[in-house]
Design an enzyme around this catalytic site. Structure first.
Site, short mmCIF file in Angstrom:
data_model
loop_
_atom_site.label_atom_id
_atom_site.label_comp_id
_atom_site.label_asym_id
_atom_site.label_seq_id
_atom_site.Cartn_x
_atom_site.Cartn_y
_atom_site.Cartn_z
N CYS A 2 0.85 -1.17 0.00
CA CYS A 2 0.00 0.00 0.00
C CYS A 2 0.89 1.23 0.00
O CYS A 2 1.52 1.55 1.01
CB CYS A 2 -0.91 0.00 1.22
SG CYS A 2 -2.06 1.38 1.21
N GLU A 108 -3.17 0.13 -6.37
CA GLU A 108 -2.10 -0.83 -6.63
C GLU A 108 -1.77 -0.75 -8.10
O GLU A 108 -2.66 -0.52 -8.91
CB GLU A 108 -2.51 -2.27 -6.31
CG GLU A 108 -2.74 -2.61 -4.86
CD GLU A 108 -1.47 -2.70 -4.02
OE1 GLU A 108 -0.39 -2.31 -4.50
OE2 GLU A 108 -1.59 -3.16 -2.88
#
Length: 239
Positions: A2, A108
């Site tokens: 993340c 992502e």
DNA sequence: CCAGACGTTGTT
DNA sequence: GTCTGG
DNA sequence: CCAGACGTTGTT
DNA sequence: GTCTGG
């Protein structure tokens, strides 16, 4: 992992959602962002010893008390759930300084051999904010210019193996505290049950998250706005 | 003993 | 290739 | 996380 | 601060 996320929900709504206070220091200087990068000042929820929660600002990138300088935080934006309890940089914070990092969603990048990196945006299926499991530390140092003592709070987001919701895009995901009943346990600095804490850092149950392909606008932190999370419908053409 | 590291991800 | 800045 | 820089001297 | 490597 993340490494870029979104928080555009107003502070008052976050405070209500997490049953947290908003100290005056927090109210100023908070702006919605659809492109929050590491090392920036982010929002996290912490709890007092008496259990009272509050929203505060933390620099993203955990700097342990013994680090030489703040640049240490560039490589500690994430902590692996598999090792967070024992790594020198994280274990102290894991024992007693846990926090929740609220997000509307996170990005992502899918990297495929021969193809350009493609960003995806992940949110909760039910549309509520995500509660990332995080850690925080206070770093004390002397200011270069005037030699005065300063202190800064920093934080990291815990990552874990990807669930089936995300594994097609990426092999890691942030640890997400699903269900408000877990928040109090996670934020309780006196809670010493390592196994219980680690269990909270497991991949979110399948079905928790949904994703969409988004434009590469998000790649550059100079871009910011709701257009960053608009779904990209067209498939890239081969010709 | 002292010196030096202390991290994650992705890619090959 | 690797580090810094956002 | 990705993007962008990666250097010095001297002059304005 | 604490651990590992030499």
């Amino acid at each position: 992992m993340c490494g870029r996320y979104v928080l555009a929900t107003p502070v008052e709504e976050l405070a209500a959602y997490f049953s947290a206070q908003v100290p005056p220091s927090m109210a100023d200087g908070f702006h919605p962002s659809w492109n929050i990068p590491p090392t920036s000042n982010i929002v996290a929820v912490t709890a007092d010893p008496d259990g009272q929660r509050s929203l505060n600002r933390f620099r993203w990138g955990l700097v342990p008390s013994w680090a030489k300088d703040l640049s240490f935080g560039a490589k500690t934006i994430n902590a692996r759930a598999e090792t967070v309890a024992t790594k020198p940089s994280f274990r102290s914070a894991f024992r007693s300084q846990r926090c929740i990092i609220p997000a509307d969603g996170y990005y992502e990048w899918k990297t495929t051999a021969g193809e350009v990196k493609q960003p995806y945006y992940f949110t909760r299926r039910d549309g509520s904010p995500l509660a990332f499991a995080g850690l925080w530390e206070r770093y004390q140092f002397h200011h270069e210019a005037d030699g005065q003592p300063r202190s800064l709070v920093t934080c990291a987001i815990i990552t874990t193996a990807a669930s089936s919701d995300v594994e097609a895009i990426h092999n890691r995901m942030p640890a997400i505290l699903t269900g408000g009943d877990l928040w109090g346990r996670w934020l309780d600095g006196a809670l010493g049950d390592r196994e219980e804490l680690l269990a909270m850092c497991r991949p979110a149950p399948p079905g928790t998250l949904v994703t969409k392909r988004v434009a590469s606008l998000v790649n550059s932190v100079r871009n910011n706005g709701p257009e960053l999370i608009e779904e990209l419908k067209d498939r890239p053409s081969l010709f």
